[in-house]
Design an enzyme around this catalytic site. Sequence first.
Site, PDB file in Angstrom:
ATOM      1  N   VAL A  16       0.834  -1.201   0.000  1.00  0.00           N
ATOM      2  CA  VAL A  16       0.000   0.000   0.000  1.00  0.00           C
ATOM      3  C   VAL A  16       0.871   1.255   0.000  1.00  0.00           C
ATOM      4  CG1 VAL A  16      -1.756   1.302   1.263  1.00  0.00           C
ATOM      5  CG2 VAL A  16      -1.916  -1.190   1.126  1.00  0.00           C
ATOM      6  N   LYS A  97      -6.860  -1.238  10.164  1.00  0.00           N
ATOM      7  CA  LYS A  97      -8.168  -1.635  10.731  1.00  0.00           C
ATOM      8  C   LYS A  97      -8.025  -2.200  12.136  1.00  0.00           C
ATOM      9  CE  LYS A  97      -7.694  -5.945   8.260  1.00  0.00           C
ATOM     10  NZ  LYS A  97      -6.930  -5.666   7.058  1.00  0.00           N
ATOM     11  N   VAL A 124     -11.491  -0.125   5.778  1.00  0.00           N
ATOM     12  CA  VAL A 124     -12.684  -0.940   5.507  1.00  0.00           C
ATOM     13  C   VAL A 124     -13.072  -0.851   4.030  1.00  0.00           C
ATOM     14  CG1 VAL A 124     -15.102  -1.377   6.103  1.00  0.00           C
ATOM     15  CG2 VAL A 124     -13.606  -0.291   7.777  1.00  0.00           C
ATOM     16  N   GLY A 126     -11.690  -1.673   1.196  1.00  0.00           N
ATOM     17  CA  GLY A 126     -10.730  -1.394   0.117  1.00  0.00           C
ATOM     18  C   GLY A 126     -11.036  -0.079  -0.558  1.00  0.00           C
ATOM     19  N   ILE A 128     -13.885   0.998  -1.752  1.00  0.00           N
ATOM     20  CA  ILE A 128     -15.252   1.507  -1.587  1.00  0.00           C
ATOM     21  C   ILE A 128     -15.270   2.638  -0.560  1.00  0.00           C
ATOM     22  CG2 ILE A 128     -17.607   0.937  -0.898  1.00  0.00           C
ATOM     23  CD1 ILE A 128     -17.022  -1.974  -1.599  1.00  0.00           C
ATOM     24  N   ASP A 194     -10.703 -10.665  10.736  1.00  0.00           N
ATOM     25  CA  ASP A 194     -10.540  -9.464   9.908  1.00  0.00           C
ATOM     26  C   ASP A 194     -11.899  -8.778   9.708  1.00  0.00           C
ATOM     27  OD1 ASP A 194      -8.989  -7.965   7.549  1.00  0.00           O
ATOM     28  OD2 ASP A 194     -10.888  -8.703   6.738  1.00  0.00           O
ATOM     29  N   LYS A 198     -13.464  -4.964  10.841  1.00  0.00           N
ATOM     30  CA  LYS A 198     -14.054  -4.007   9.896  1.00  0.00           C
ATOM     31  C   LYS A 198     -15.493  -3.673  10.287  1.00  0.00           C
ATOM     32  CE  LYS A 198     -11.060  -5.411   6.098  1.00  0.00           C
ATOM     33  NZ  LYS A 198     -10.887  -6.425   5.037  1.00  0.00           N
ATOM     34  N   GLY A 293      -5.685  -4.841  -2.513  1.00  0.00           N
ATOM     35  CA  GLY A 293      -4.700  -4.476  -3.531  1.00  0.00           C
ATOM     36  C   GLY A 293      -4.100  -3.119  -3.244  1.00  0.00           C
TER      37      GLY A 293
END
Lengths: 404, 404
Positions: A16, A97, A124, A126, A128, A194, A198, A293
């Site tokens: 990232v 997160k 949270v 990705g 969106i 995970d 979130k 990603g």
Amino acid sequence: MKNQRKCIGLAGFGVVGRHVYEQLTTVHRKQFYVKAVAIKHPDRHPETDIPFTTSLDSLIWDSEIEVIVEVIGGIQPAYDFIRQALLHKKSVVTANKYLIAYHGNELRKLAAEQGVQLLYEASVGGSIPILSALNCSLRHHQIRSVTGILNGSTNFILTALSSQPNRSVDDILQEARDKGFLEADPSFDLKGWDIQQKLTIIAWHAFGCRLVPGEIPVLSLMGFSDPDRFLTRYGRIKYLATICREGDTLSSLVIPTLIEDTHPFIRVQDEFNAILVDTEYSGGQLLVGKGAGGHPTACSVLADLIAIDHRLPDVDESVDWTIRHAQPLGQVYLRVASGKEKQVISRLKKEQVVFRPIGNDQYVVRSISLSVLMSLQTDLALAVKLPSQLFIESHLTQRLALAV
Amino acid sequence: MKNQRKCIGLAGFGVVGRHVYEQLTTVHRKQFYVKAVAIKHPDRHPETDIPFTTSLDSLIWDSEIEVIVEVIGGIQPAYDFIRQALLHKKSVVTANKYLIAYHGNELRKLAAEQGVQLLYEASVGGSIPILSALNCSLRHHQIRSVTGILNGSTNFILTALSSQPNRSVDDILQEARDKGFLEADPSFDLKGWDIQQKLTIIAWHAFGCRLVPGEIPVLSLMGFSDPDRFLTRYGRIKYLATICREGDTLSSLVIPTLIEDTHPFIRVQDEFNAILVDTEYSGGQLLVGKGAGGHPTACSVLADLIAIDHRLPDVDESVDWTIRHAQPLGQVYLRVASGKEKQVISRLKKEQVVFRPIGNDQYVVRSISLSVLMSLQTDLALAVKLPSQLFIESHLTQRLALAV
């Protein structure tokens, strides 16, 4: 020119971090200037044109740096670092997160006290923009529930199980490991931890409710194996997180779910995430985008960096929520771990749960409470809620007819 | 308490106006205070507890009113009213797509000069927060194209055509009229003019490009009738708007389209809208929500009312776009209006367009330029782009095999 640009300190240069750096120094170079990039292992980074430092503290002490981007991950050293950054009146953008789910309330409060911002859209969904939507656009719709596919890795696995019927479950899990989607210990994704984290962050922004991640009931995808494979036909198993309001009561749940063929998540495949916000005033609002990603996550970091100049409305904390977790679940598919059949059946009978065996050790349970299901979980390989009559028609009826 | 609340003047009290008023005075009453509601026909509004006025000017001259909500619609008197409001340094929230599509640039400039805001989320996509997403979250993803189902009325009609195969096209159109989804003259929806206006607004926020609505190529849904009915099977005809970037060139189009069964819009039915933003950095971002109705539209107005305190980033106008409209369309289904067959066939031959008849006066054209298609449009009952091989397999191949 340089002085007009916002001065950024970047902590972390993994997948990232690299993409954040790339976007900041190319398409967004007129707005931002990356003064320092903190890394742990300089020997792994041969680039000579990047302003690396091994000192996290140097980012905090640099008075020119206005905003710190934290993409290290994990609790430490990220926690101490972000606390110090906020105490030095630097705004912080993070993709962490884990940290926000456990320490978000405390860090948000600190940021407010210091008059700076703490933003974490990338934590949270990705790519969106769900937190921005919950904070701003969707808060006026009177939210009833939020349901999502929030984990790209498990959605990738479930998609592969469905689209490659000739490969074994173990083989697909190994591919996910090889691709870096799963850790050597895959618990964090497969056990739903995970997703719990979130969902905690979503609960805060949708309802102003402070949940503790570990207290969200979660049914694991861990025990899924070849005998359960028939469930993946038509790609209708999704690992869903949901938080739902009824009056002043909130219930939350993470559970593998068989969705109907008409469900809006039916085409959400591979590493994509999807979030459905059900509202009083405008029905369902659906958002779908890449869930993982480097670039998609970096985009969310960038969105926060721009949003820092536009103070967002505060989350509404006025409701004193009751948290309820023991709702009945309806139809559930169970497969019992070998050797545990008697134990589970006797427990089901004791709880007066109606069930129908559909194979040697597979059962469709007609209605079961979440608390019974969770207490049985260690003895069960998998539990999938079956809300769909369609599936029953297309596959299970024949087997049920034989069994009944 | 009253002084802490933002003072609102509401112009218009139709379906949207009523719902805005209701939401402002119930769930949002702690934040807002509606001082006056301007209406045209007081005799139609028997309510005694609402602060009605018949004078639009009184909203502008009232120094206590900080923000004006315009939900009258149409160009006049809305245009003069909003201009005056901005000149008097009042921020304006409007749902008026017509006005913004044609006069948005001028009014935005005026608002900026006056140091106030002009917001219009409710003008596009109903409840979907698309403008907020394009302005803030999605602008960092490097947008390649935006494609949408932007008209709830025509999507409602196409859904009914598909789900009620025994009803005639005329019958369904009549139902849409009876329900208030279509005007007596349905051109605004069926000829795509409503979509052109919305696409103009999207083009501005996605690309900083100023389009004139009437210059966006549009293929009408107007001539759709029973001979075309077979196309609606499986619900795969959608009336799509698209704007697409290639380098510094933008092309836009409004066209009835046969989508593949795997397309993310496949489940978008009834009055729902959907918008797919394709991006360089994070692939497709999908947003779906109710496209029409009082409450959903009111929610978008409310979102703007909150956003007014948080100045949003400006649209990036730096690219000098070339607008191109004459791209080839690929496979297209044509039905020729009775009596026009010879004329159309001779025109197709003259343009060296390869086509295959599939019935008396229906054709599948292998590739046709948009300009030829549009020049033929008055002689054609319908043109639908067929990007889907699936459809060809499932239905047309047999007829094509007979015809070839």
